[in-house]
Design a protein around this motif. Structure first.
Motif, short mmCIF file in Angstrom:
data_model
loop_
_atom_site.label_atom_id
_atom_site.label_comp_id
_atom_site.label_asym_id
_atom_site.label_seq_id
_atom_site.Cartn_x
_atom_site.Cartn_y
_atom_site.Cartn_z
N ASP A 44 0.85 -1.18 0.00
CA ASP A 44 0.00 0.00 0.00
C ASP A 44 0.90 1.24 0.00
O ASP A 44 1.57 1.52 0.98
CB ASP A 44 -0.91 -0.01 1.23
CG ASP A 44 -1.89 1.13 1.24
OD1 ASP A 44 -1.95 1.88 0.24
OD2 ASP A 44 -2.62 1.29 2.24
N ASN A 45 0.90 1.95 -1.12
CA ASN A 45 1.75 3.13 -1.28
C ASN A 45 0.84 4.35 -1.47
O ASN A 45 0.43 4.65 -2.58
CB ASN A 45 2.68 2.92 -2.49
CG ASN A 45 3.66 4.04 -2.67
OD1 ASN A 45 4.01 4.72 -1.71
ND2 ASN A 45 4.10 4.25 -3.90
N TYR A 46 0.52 5.01 -0.38
CA TYR A 46 -0.36 6.17 -0.40
C TYR A 46 -1.69 5.85 -1.08
O TYR A 46 -2.17 6.59 -1.94
CB TYR A 46 0.31 7.37 -1.08
CG TYR A 46 1.60 7.78 -0.40
CD1 TYR A 46 1.58 8.39 0.85
CD2 TYR A 46 2.82 7.53 -1.01
CE1 TYR A 46 2.77 8.75 1.48
CE2 TYR A 46 4.00 7.89 -0.38
CZ TYR A 46 3.97 8.51 0.87
OH TYR A 46 5.14 8.85 1.49
N SER A 50 1.18 -1.05 -4.99
CA SER A 50 2.34 -1.00 -5.89
C SER A 50 3.27 -2.18 -5.62
O SER A 50 3.36 -2.66 -4.50
CB SER A 50 3.13 0.28 -5.66
OG SER A 50 2.32 1.41 -5.79
N VAL A 55 8.63 0.96 -4.54
CA VAL A 55 8.74 1.74 -3.30
C VAL A 55 10.06 1.49 -2.56
O VAL A 55 10.33 2.16 -1.56
CB VAL A 55 7.54 1.46 -2.35
CG1 VAL A 55 6.25 1.91 -2.97
CG2 VAL A 55 7.48 0.00 -1.96
N PRO A 70 13.66 0.91 1.64
CA PRO A 70 12.62 1.76 1.06
C PRO A 70 13.16 3.12 0.66
O PRO A 70 14.09 3.65 1.28
CB PRO A 70 11.58 1.89 2.18
CG PRO A 70 12.30 1.52 3.43
CD PRO A 70 13.44 0.65 3.06
N SER A 75 7.36 4.05 4.37
CA SER A 75 6.81 2.86 3.74
C SER A 75 7.39 1.56 4.32
O SER A 75 6.96 0.47 3.95
CB SER A 75 7.01 2.90 2.23
OG SER A 75 8.36 3.03 1.92
N GLU A 78 4.65 -0.60 5.89
CA GLU A 78 3.74 -1.15 4.88
C GLU A 78 4.40 -2.32 4.14
O GLU A 78 3.75 -3.32 3.85
CB GLU A 78 3.32 -0.07 3.88
CG GLU A 78 2.41 0.98 4.46
CD GLU A 78 1.08 0.42 4.96
OE1 GLU A 78 0.58 -0.57 4.38
OE2 GLU A 78 0.55 0.97 5.94
#
Length: 186
Positions: A44-46, A50, A55, A70, A75, A78
């Protein structure tokens, strides 16, 4: 569509099916660390799911570990959560800056399961190619019914389509055998 167009379209589609199979094989765990192992994991990237490669930097300092650094420190959690949620059975070690993954040696049972998975994936790729052949043969039949192709041309086209299918099934079998050998030898 003429014979050449039908065969070219079918060959392009079979090549795509072969590429999908190659990518499936890259993502399989073989006991040796590889950045491609993580390609299927989404982070989950914002708000957008992805691939990890989008990321973070993924490297393999040795054959039994992966280091994920990262691009943005936020991130990290996540990425760790996505790895834990995956079905790869890897335990991420987060030190606050990077995530380290140790790739344990595989047992005989795990190797057999992966070989079975390779066979299943290879069979799915072959089925995809057979469906492409079916579509191509339908194009030959339709062209013959529309009187844009003779019966002889249709039959020759279908024979060439069968030869194309055999060639791609052979490529799939060769990739499967190679990956199975890699999994079983380590």
């Amino acid at each position: 569509m003429n014979t050449q167009q039908i065969l070219k379209d079918s060959e392009d589609r079979m090549e795509k099916a072969l590429d999908v199979f190659r990518n499936d094989l890259r993502g399989l765990r073989t006991g040796r660390a590889s950045p491609q192992m993580l390609d299927a994991i989404r982070v989950d990237n914002y708000g957008t799911m992805s691939p990890i490669r989008d990321v973070a930097s993924v490297t393999c300092p040795d054959a039994s570990s992966i280091v994920i650094k990262p691009y943005v420190a936020e991130s990290l959690k996540e990425i760790e959560k996505a790895i834990r949620a995956s079905d790869m059975g890897l335990a991420p070690n987060n030190d606050g800056k990077v995530i380290r993954l140790s790739i344990p040696a595989m047992s005989g049972d795990q190797r057999k399961k992966i070989v079975a998975q390779i066979k299943k994936s290879g069979e799915a790729a072959k089925v995809s190619c057979r469906n492409i052949r079916r579509d191509g043969n339908k194009h030959f039949d339709d062209a013959e019914k529309a009187k844009t192709m003779t019966e002889d041309d249709r039959d020759k086209g279908k024979a060439k389509m069968q030869d194309l299918l055999k060639a791609y099934e052979g490529k799939i079998d060769a990739l499967s055998a190679s990956k199975e050998k890699e999994v079983l030898e380590q």
